[in-house]
Design an enzyme around this catalytic site. Structure first.
Site, PDB file in Angstrom:
ATOM      1  N   ASP A 119      21.949 -13.456  24.862  1.00 43.62           N
ATOM      2  CA  ASP A 119      22.115 -14.684  24.092  1.00 43.62           C
ATOM      3  C   ASP A 119      23.624 -14.905  23.890  1.00 43.62           C
ATOM      4  O   ASP A 119      24.459 -14.042  24.205  1.00 43.62           O
ATOM      5  CB  ASP A 119      21.359 -14.625  22.757  1.00 43.62           C
ATOM      6  CG  ASP A 119      21.071 -16.037  22.230  1.00 43.62           C
ATOM      7  OD1 ASP A 119      21.699 -17.005  22.706  1.00 43.62           O
ATOM      8  OD2 ASP A 119      20.227 -16.177  21.318  1.00 43.62           O
TER       9      ASP A 119
HETATM   10  C1  NOJ Z   1      21.838 -19.426  21.014  1.00 46.39           C
HETATM   11  C2  NOJ Z   1      20.363 -19.500  20.856  1.00 46.39           C
HETATM   12  O1  NOJ Z   1      19.914 -18.379  20.103  1.00 46.39           O
HETATM   13  C3  NOJ Z   1      19.593 -19.563  22.164  1.00 46.39           C
HETATM   14  O2  NOJ Z   1      18.246 -19.798  21.885  1.00 46.39           O
HETATM   15  C4  NOJ Z   1      20.168 -20.605  23.053  1.00 46.39           C
HETATM   16  O3  NOJ Z   1      19.417 -20.672  24.250  1.00 46.39           O
HETATM   17  C5  NOJ Z   1      21.611 -20.268  23.324  1.00 46.39           C
HETATM   18  N1  NOJ Z   1      22.343 -20.280  22.071  1.00 46.39           N
HETATM   19  C6  NOJ Z   1      22.271 -21.204  24.318  1.00 46.39           C
HETATM   20  O4  NOJ Z   1      22.528 -22.418  23.753  1.00 46.39           O
END
Ligand code: NOJ
Length: 760
Positions: free
Chosen positions: A284
């Site tokens: 993430d």
């Molecule tokens: C953080 C989020 O937790 C995740 O779900 C998302 O896909 C990513 N950012 C990318 O934007």
């Protein structure tokens, strides 16, 4: 006849398998050849995923993206779309780099790309996996026409705490339903064949247990037993892996004291060895860098941990490109680990056909034809209608009678901004149809009805200045009305007095759910509740239509209002769907997939809990309960009413014993005993009466959606096999234990309609 068919099928399967393995052999050959030409730095470059352009979830850390692309230092990018923008960057990658390797283009296509569908929690309330799969396919069609290859969806985190804002992005609290929905999403996005230009790589997230953040506070720690993990939280991730998901995203939380992004047990032992996952693992956003805050090491150490744990691609942090070359040289990360990660990413690109056509057929014409076309807009409305949940409807207050004078009151009646909810990244709220404009369209030819519609704003969405400022800092766009709260309220009361019935359209501004949007209290904002109380005092029937991203505590509302319709954030066609449902042109059939508590203090609250040694008994002091509230929720998991009534016969079993390897059926006769056509979600739960470990009081094991005309009856039959009775025992063996089981069939998880059988 049957035999010939079987032989033909077998021949077909063998041909398909042969095709697949020859395709895989070709892929291996291609990737081997390519990798033999790559330097270590270029391989590490494939593991780097920076964000391009504006992003609301965090800082931009990737710096001079353009130069890095040219240097072969980037494997993919995200937060960019449109054929023109994608073409520009892709051209750079394939014409100006040494090895001409195309980029992957990812994006958070969460509940629609440009056409927005209900938020995932709303979609799950349809219990319609065929519809969800169709939506995922339509989303892929639109997103790929806009240049994308990869969606960061589905989020399959089980969530039992509605304070956590991200419950809006998932399918609720149940592992069985969550697994079915996870599979539908993966199948819809990927179509089992990524060489088709309108398919997207799916990405299961957030692996793992992200929904179990302590106290519902986003990014918080999790800690749970292996038994709970295996039986209650892991099933949707596993199901999505089995459905062929091509990628998986690590979660921000720790597991057993080790951040998921650096957790080798999770990413290698469980995911790859036990489950056989063949796709690639992306972290993430800045999750590798965040391991420094978790306190498990410095830059080099956390990069080492992530790579050795099995993370293949580094989203944003740049720790892989910065640290891995030296770590490999120092022998702390093996070159084979880099090779494996690089290979997985190249394989994904190969499967997408990017080495044949790095643009995957994108053209302005295709984009114009596919984006927000009539079919997708119609699907958005269909999904919205099916996602609505009628929580309460006394004296048939709904549907509304258009010949009556109706007051529509509330800050969301004319609102468009909130309808598309959070994580509608490329969605354009100005294309969303508000309830008010839907009413104008719907009754365009019925002047007398239109004239009888009254409107008052009633209150601001938020009157708490500090909270409004916080939400506005993250794109909330909430502007307080120039009139005072007292003036707004007085106008609403006067308007309500002139009407026969009041429809209050209220809820949370969209920024109150989603990422980094946890709440300690999950009631309606104070001034909205005050408005409802004032409307109730007029003595008029009051219908509450809700727009929000999580279960709310609606105890006062339930006790005092006549009808409550939960509409979530229903997407581009939300207003049209709501107008149809309010006036009875469509009949609600959604059922909630998260328990609605009476009080925030009951959280975590979920239907499949354990019995305890002292189950609730109101007459006994020393039982498991609260002094100041009952244990039961306001609305149980699976609850949802219809404008018609459904009655269930007693459960009939085909046998009172089930032998290992055999099956039995459980049937009910479902009758539409009301006066309208309607759809019912028939739910089957089991209870394993005695186990080697304690078992939940109920577990969902099947559901079917049945559409019945008034007066129509239908037999609904479920088949149960030993597989449905299995669970992970204390040794984490997947097993069914002989003994007595209850099987319940009904319209929600509180049903007591049951029969008994024994597993021999
Ligand atoms: C953080 C989020 O937790 C995740 O779900 C998302 O896909 C990513 N950012 C990318 O934007």
């Amino acid at each position: 006849m049957k035999k010939t068919l079987l032989l033909l099928c077998a021949a077909g399967c063998m041909a398909a398998c042969a095709n697949r393995s020859s395709r895989e052999a070709e892929m291996d050959k291609f990737v081997n050849r390519l990798m033999s030409q790559m330097t270590l730095e270029e391989k590490i470059g494939q593991l780097h995923l920076p964000t391009v352009g504006f992003d609301v979830t965090g800082p931009r850390m990737s710096g001079a993206v353009e130069q890095k692309i040219k240097d072969g230092q980037i494997g993919g990018v995200f937060n960019i779309y449109t054929p023109a923008a994608v073409r520009k960057l892709q051209e750079m990658a394939v014409t100006q780099t040494r090895l001409h390797i195309p980029l992957l283009f990812g994006y958070d296509v969460i509940h629609g790309h440009r056409t927005i569908y209900p938020i995932p929690l709303g979609l799950s309330a349809t219990w319609d996996t065929e519809l969800i799969q169709r939506i995922a396919a339509a989303v892929a069609d639109e997103a790929t026409a806009d240049g994308l290859h990869w969606t960061f969806s589905p989020m399959v985190d089980i969530a039992r705490d509605p304070r956590w804002g991200r419950v809006s992005e998932g399918a609720g609290e149940d592992p069985y339903l969550g697994a079915e929905i996870a599979k539908a999403c993966v199948r819809g996005y990927e179509q089992g064949d990524l060489s088709k230009q309108n398919t997207l790589l799916s990405c299961i997230k957030h692996f793992a247990l992200y929904g179990a953040a302590e106290a519902g506070r986003d990014y918080n720690t999790t800690d749970m037993s292996r038994l709970r993990m295996y039986n209650e939280y892991l099933p949707p991730y596993k199901a999505a892996v089995e459905a062929g998901a091509s990628s998986i995203m690590t979660s921000f939380n720790e597991i057993d004291g080790v951040p998921a992004t650096g957790n080798r047990w999770l990413l290698t032992d469980l995911l790859r060895r036990q489950w056989g996952f063949k796709g690639f693992v992306v972290t993430d956003y800045t999750a590798i860098a965040e391991m420094e805050n978790h306190g498990v090491g410095d830059r080099a150490r956390v990069a080492e941990l992530a790579a050795n744990a099995g993370a293949d691609m580094d989203m944003v942090s740049e720790y892989f490109i910065d640290e891995l070359p030296a770590l490999v040289k120092a022998g702390r990360v093996k070159e084979t680990t880099i090779n494996d990660a690089c290979r997985r990413i190249l394989e994904a690109k190969y499967k997408l056909g990017l080495f044949d056509d790095p643009y995957r057929g994108i053209t302005e014409e295709r984009a114009a034809a596919q984006i927000m076309n009539a079919g997708k807009l119609a699907l958005s409305k269909e999904a919205a209608v099916k996602s609505f949940v009628l929580l309460k409807n006394d004296r048939q207050t709904l549907p509304l009678d258009a010949s009556k004078k109706i007051a529509f009151i509330g800050p969301l009646v004319k609102d468009q901004r909130n309808l598309i909810g959070n994580w509608s990244a490329a969605g354009d709220w100005q294309q969303a149809v508000s309830l008010w404009s839907a009413l104008e369209n719907k009754f365009a030819k019925n002047q007398s009805a239109k004239n009888a519609f009254l409107y008052a704003k009633g209150c601001n969405l938020i009157d708490d200045d500090a909270l409004r400022d916080k939400l506005n800092r993250n794109g909330g766009e909430i502007t307080p009305d120039s009139r005072s709260p007292q003036q707004l309220l007085a106008e609403a009361v006067q308007t309500a007095r002139r009407a026969d019935v009041v429809v209050a359209v209220l809820g949370e501004p969209f920024g109150m759910s989603g990422e980094a949007a946890s709440r300690t209290d999950i009631c309606l904002p104070a001034q909205q509740l005050a408005l409802l109380k004032a409307l109730k005092e007029t003595g008029k029937p009051v219908v509450l239509a809700l727009m929000n991203g999580r279960p709310l505590t609606l105890t006062w509302e339930h006790d005092h209002l006549d009808a409550i319709l939960e509409t979530w954030y229903a997407g581009t066609r939300a207003g049209d769907a709501l107008a149809d449902v309010l006036f009875g042109d469509a009949n609600p059939s959604g059922k909630i997939t998260m328990t609605f508590p009476r009080h925030v203090g009951q959280i975590p609250i979920y239907y499949n809990h354990k019995n305890t040694g002292r189950p609730f008994n109101d007459n006994e002091k020393y039982t498991s309960k609260y002094l100041d509230a009952s244990n039961d929720p306001l609305y149980p998991f699976g609850h949802g009413l219809s404008y018609t009534q459904f009655t269930y016969s007693a459960v009939q079993l085909s046998d009172s014993t089930l032998t290992d390897g055999g099956s039995i059926t459980a049937s009910v006769t479902l009758t539409n005993s009301g006066s309208r056509a309607g759809e019912e979600v028939v739910q089957l739960y089991i209870r394993d009466k005695v186990g080697s470990i304690t078992r939940p009081v109920k577990e969902l094991k099947g559901f079917q959606k049945a559409a019945l005309q008034p007066g129509e009856s239908r037999e609904i039959t479920f088949m149960l096999t030993t597989e449905d009775l299995k669970f992970y025992n204390a040794n984490l063996h997947w097993t069914a234990e002989p003994g007595e089981f209850w099987v319940f069939v009904g319209g929600d998880s509180a049903t007591e309609n049951k029969a008994t059988f024994t597993l021999k």
